[in-house]
Design a protein around this motif. Structure first.
Motif, PDB file in Angstrom:
ATOM      1  N   ILE A 133      -4.454  -2.861 -10.398  1.00 37.97           N
ATOM      2  CA  ILE A 133      -3.127  -2.778 -11.002  1.00 37.97           C
ATOM      3  C   ILE A 133      -4.354  -1.381 -12.087  1.00 37.97           C
ATOM      4  CG2 ILE A 133      -2.475  -2.720 -12.976  1.00 37.97           C
ATOM      5  CD1 ILE A 133      -1.572  -5.565 -11.473  1.00 37.97           C
ATOM      6  N   ARG A 134      -5.767  -1.797 -12.317  1.00 38.08           N
ATOM      7  CA  ARG A 134      -6.824  -1.002 -12.483  1.00 38.08           C
ATOM      8  C   ARG A 134      -6.825   0.248 -12.353  1.00 38.08           C
ATOM      9  NH1 ARG A 134      -9.407  -5.523 -14.863  1.00 38.08           N
ATOM     10  NH2 ARG A 134     -11.273  -5.306 -13.813  1.00 38.08           N
ATOM     11  N   ASN A 135      -7.115  -0.348 -10.923  1.00 40.08           N
ATOM     12  CA  ASN A 135      -7.395   1.364  -9.828  1.00 40.08           C
ATOM     13  C   ASN A 135      -5.714   1.898  -9.684  1.00 40.08           C
ATOM     14  OD1 ASN A 135     -10.098   1.197  -9.351  1.00 40.08           O
ATOM     15  ND2 ASN A 135      -9.950  -0.422  -8.476  1.00 40.08           N
ATOM     16  N   GLY A 136      -4.828   1.710 -10.002  1.00 41.93           N
ATOM     17  CA  GLY A 136      -3.646   2.304  -9.977  1.00 41.93           C
ATOM     18  C   GLY A 136      -2.631   1.531  -8.474  1.00 41.93           C
ATOM     19  N   LEU A 137      -2.873   0.139  -8.627  1.00 42.05           N
ATOM     20  CA  LEU A 137      -1.450   0.042  -7.095  1.00 42.05           C
ATOM     21  C   LEU A 137       0.017  -0.355  -8.014  1.00 42.05           C
ATOM     22  CD1 LEU A 137      -1.760  -1.113  -5.015  1.00 42.05           C
ATOM     23  CD2 LEU A 137      -1.890  -3.580  -5.786  1.00 42.05           C
ATOM     24  N   SER A 138       0.208   0.048  -7.674  1.00 40.21           N
ATOM     25  CA  SER A 138       1.744  -0.123  -8.520  1.00 40.21           C
ATOM     26  C   SER A 138       2.780  -1.353  -7.121  1.00 40.21           C
ATOM     27  CB  SER A 138       3.118   0.843  -7.870  1.00 40.21           C
ATOM     28  OG  SER A 138       2.680   1.188  -6.420  1.00 40.21           O
ATOM     29  N   LYS A 139       3.474  -1.620  -8.450  1.00 43.40           N
ATOM     30  CA  LYS A 139       4.489  -2.702  -8.010  1.00 43.40           C
ATOM     31  C   LYS A 139       4.965  -2.074  -6.195  1.00 43.40           C
ATOM     32  CE  LYS A 139       6.834  -3.016 -11.210  1.00 43.40           C
ATOM     33  NZ  LYS A 139       7.870  -4.025 -11.776  1.00 43.40           N
ATOM     34  N   GLU A 140       5.542  -1.531  -5.901  1.00 49.06           N
ATOM     35  CA  GLU A 140       5.492  -0.542  -4.775  1.00 49.06           C
ATOM     36  C   GLU A 140       4.973  -0.680  -4.123  1.00 49.06           C
ATOM     37  OE1 GLU A 140       6.374   0.910  -7.825  1.00 49.06           O
ATOM     38  OE2 GLU A 140       8.609   0.469  -8.239  1.00 49.06           O
ATOM     39  N   ASP A 141       3.809   0.010  -4.376  1.00 51.43           N
ATOM     40  CA  ASP A 141       2.313  -0.417  -2.945  1.00 51.43           C
ATOM     41  C   ASP A 141       2.163  -1.350  -2.505  1.00 51.43           C
ATOM     42  OD1 ASP A 141       2.583   3.242  -4.044  1.00 51.43           O
ATOM     43  OD2 ASP A 141       0.543   2.333  -4.904  1.00 51.43           O
ATOM     44  N   PHE A 142       2.315  -2.623  -3.844  1.00 52.72           N
ATOM     45  CA  PHE A 142       2.038  -4.101  -3.691  1.00 52.72           C
ATOM     46  C   PHE A 142       2.751  -3.838  -2.642  1.00 52.72           C
ATOM     47  CE2 PHE A 142       2.049  -8.527  -4.068  1.00 52.72           C
ATOM     48  CZ  PHE A 142       0.294  -8.225  -4.120  1.00 52.72           C
ATOM     49  N   LYS A 143       3.916  -3.873  -2.717  1.00 55.65           N
ATOM     50  CA  LYS A 143       5.269  -4.340  -1.967  1.00 55.65           C
ATOM     51  C   LYS A 143       5.035  -4.642  -0.320  1.00 55.65           C
ATOM     52  CE  LYS A 143      10.088  -6.428  -1.375  1.00 55.65           C
ATOM     53  NZ  LYS A 143       9.760  -6.575   0.163  1.00 55.65           N
ATOM     54  N   LEU A 144       4.993  -2.513  -0.456  1.00 54.41           N
ATOM     55  CA  LEU A 144       4.533  -1.417   1.138  1.00 54.41           C
ATOM     56  C   LEU A 144       3.618  -2.753   1.377  1.00 54.41           C
ATOM     57  CD1 LEU A 144       5.159   1.544  -0.308  1.00 54.41           C
ATOM     58  CD2 LEU A 144       6.869   0.243   1.414  1.00 54.41           C
ATOM     59  N   PHE A 145       2.974  -3.232   0.871  1.00 54.63           N
ATOM     60  CA  PHE A 145       1.647  -3.058   1.642  1.00 54.63           C
ATOM     61  C   PHE A 145       1.807  -4.709   1.971  1.00 54.63           C
ATOM     62  CE2 PHE A 145      -2.656  -6.122   1.396  1.00 54.63           C
ATOM     63  CZ  PHE A 145      -3.040  -5.189   2.523  1.00 54.63           C
ATOM     64  N   THR A 146       2.197  -5.547   1.520  1.00 57.84           N
ATOM     65  CA  THR A 146       2.657  -6.924   1.888  1.00 57.84           C
ATOM     66  C   THR A 146       3.525  -6.938   3.097  1.00 57.84           C
ATOM     67  OG1 THR A 146       4.096  -7.088   0.084  1.00 57.84           O
ATOM     68  CG2 THR A 146       2.160  -8.059  -0.446  1.00 57.84           C
ATOM     69  N   ASP A 147       4.469  -6.292   2.633  1.00 60.61           N
ATOM     70  CA  ASP A 147       5.475  -5.880   4.073  1.00 60.61           C
ATOM     71  C   ASP A 147       4.498  -5.867   4.774  1.00 60.61           C
ATOM     72  OD1 ASP A 147       7.776  -6.688   1.859  1.00 60.61           O
ATOM     73  OD2 ASP A 147       8.120  -4.197   1.650  1.00 60.61           O
ATOM     74  N   TYR A 148       3.588  -4.371   5.262  1.00 63.49           N
ATOM     75  CA  TYR A 148       2.704  -4.599   6.188  1.00 63.49           C
ATOM     76  C   TYR A 148       2.599  -5.059   7.133  1.00 63.49           C
ATOM     77  CZ  TYR A 148      -0.420  -2.382   9.351  1.00 63.49           C
ATOM     78  OH  TYR A 148      -1.425  -2.427  10.174  1.00 63.49           O
ATOM     79  N   ILE A 149       1.808  -6.278   6.068  1.00 63.10           N
ATOM     80  CA  ILE A 149       1.230  -7.382   6.485  1.00 63.10           C
ATOM     81  C   ILE A 149       2.328  -8.784   7.071  1.00 63.10           C
ATOM     82  CG2 ILE A 149       0.184  -9.552   5.670  1.00 63.10           C
ATOM     83  CD1 ILE A 149      -2.169  -6.919   5.380  1.00 63.10           C
ATOM     84  N   GLN A 150       3.132  -9.076   6.139  1.00 61.58           N
ATOM     85  CA  GLN A 150       3.916  -9.655   7.593  1.00 61.58           C
ATOM     86  C   GLN A 150       4.448  -9.141   8.697  1.00 61.58           C
ATOM     87  OE1 GLN A 150       7.133 -10.179   4.361  1.00 61.58           O
ATOM     88  NE2 GLN A 150       6.147 -11.458   3.172  1.00 61.58           N
ATOM     89  N   PHE A 151       5.110  -7.515   8.942  1.00 57.96           N
ATOM     90  CA  PHE A 151       5.712  -6.720   9.957  1.00 57.96           C
ATOM     91  C   PHE A 151       4.109  -7.372  11.152  1.00 57.96           C
ATOM     92  CE2 PHE A 151       5.139  -2.891  12.521  1.00 57.96           C
ATOM     93  CZ  PHE A 151       6.243  -3.424  13.299  1.00 57.96           C
ATOM     94  N   SER A 152       3.072  -6.889  10.566  1.00 57.93           N
ATOM     95  CA  SER A 152       1.471  -7.363  11.304  1.00 57.93           C
ATOM     96  C   SER A 152       1.671  -8.455  11.695  1.00 57.93           C
ATOM     97  CB  SER A 152       0.729  -6.985  11.123  1.00 57.93           C
ATOM     98  OG  SER A 152       1.030  -4.860  10.594  1.00 57.93           O
ATOM     99  N   LYS A 153       1.690  -9.525  11.358  1.00 57.31           N
ATOM    100  CA  LYS A 153       1.616 -11.061  11.726  1.00 57.31           C
ATOM    101  C   LYS A 153       2.576 -10.512  13.018  1.00 57.31           C
ATOM    102  CE  LYS A 153      -0.967 -13.208   8.039  1.00 57.31           C
ATOM    103  NZ  LYS A 153      -0.831 -13.427   6.455  1.00 57.31           N
ATOM    104  N   LYS A 154       4.320 -10.409  12.161  1.00 58.48           N
ATOM    105  CA  LYS A 154       4.845 -11.116  13.258  1.00 58.48           C
ATOM    106  C   LYS A 154       5.182 -10.118  14.811  1.00 58.48           C
ATOM    107  CE  LYS A 154      10.011 -10.233  11.921  1.00 58.48           C
ATOM    108  NZ  LYS A 154      10.454  -9.660  11.255  1.00 58.48           N
ATOM    109  N   HIS A 155       4.363  -8.784  14.315  1.00 59.74           N
ATOM    110  CA  HIS A 155       4.497  -7.908  15.881  1.00 59.74           C
ATOM    111  C   HIS A 155       3.379  -8.504  16.480  1.00 59.74           C
ATOM    112  CE1 HIS A 155       7.758  -6.452  13.455  1.00 59.74           C
ATOM    113  NE2 HIS A 155       7.700  -6.249  15.291  1.00 59.74           N
ATOM    114  N   SER A 156       1.933  -9.741  16.238  1.00 62.09           N
ATOM    115  CA  SER A 156       0.493  -9.188  17.091  1.00 62.09           C
ATOM    116  C   SER A 156       0.875 -10.453  18.091  1.00 62.09           C
ATOM    117  CB  SER A 156      -0.144  -9.403  15.400  1.00 62.09           C
ATOM    118  OG  SER A 156      -0.383 -10.752  14.721  1.00 62.09           O
ATOM    119  N   LYS A 157       1.715 -11.414  17.612  1.00 63.50           N
ATOM    120  CA  LYS A 157       2.125 -12.837  18.232  1.00 63.50           C
ATOM    121  C   LYS A 157       2.491 -12.644  19.637  1.00 63.50           C
ATOM    122  CE  LYS A 157       3.109 -15.241  14.174  1.00 63.50           C
ATOM    123  NZ  LYS A 157       3.704 -15.785  13.452  1.00 63.50           N
TER     124      LYS A 157
END
Length: 112
Positions: free
Chosen positions: A88-112
């Protein structure tokens, strides 16, 4: 009034800050701070709350949640809390965090 808005106003007044003084010291918009205190804006970001808390000399957990409930930050592992605060101090927004977590979920789902 949201609990955060009510607590910010209460602590700000206890510390003797005007709305303008706190906004200037925290580097936030005076009008946005006023909106939070008056419950016009009901969902302040953690980044905003962190700036306000630091300048009021309190912790974010003192501004959010119900008075009798443990805040969500207290429930976090201390290492996670430190990582989130740093992001947060480095400027991570809620939107950035949401995109990141969505990407992680997508990556996990498609790596199986």
């Amino acid at each position: 009034m949201t609990f955060a808005g009510k607590k910010i106003r209460e602590i700000r007044r206890q510390r003797g800050f005007s709305l303008t003084e706190l906004a200037d010291q925290a580097g936030v918009s005076k009008s946005y701070l006023s909106y939070i205190e008056r419950d016009v804006q009901k969902n302040p970001s953690l980044h905003f709350l962190t700036k306000i808390a630091e300048n009021l000399g309190v912790e974010v957990k003192d501004l959010i949640g119900e008075q009798n409930n443990q805040s969500r930050l207290e429930q976090l592992d201390p290492e996670w809390e430190d990582l989130l605060k740093t992001a947060i101090r480095n400027g991570l927004s809620k939107e950035d965090f949401k995109l990141f977590t969505d990407y992680i979920q997508f990556s996990k789902k498609h790596s199986k």
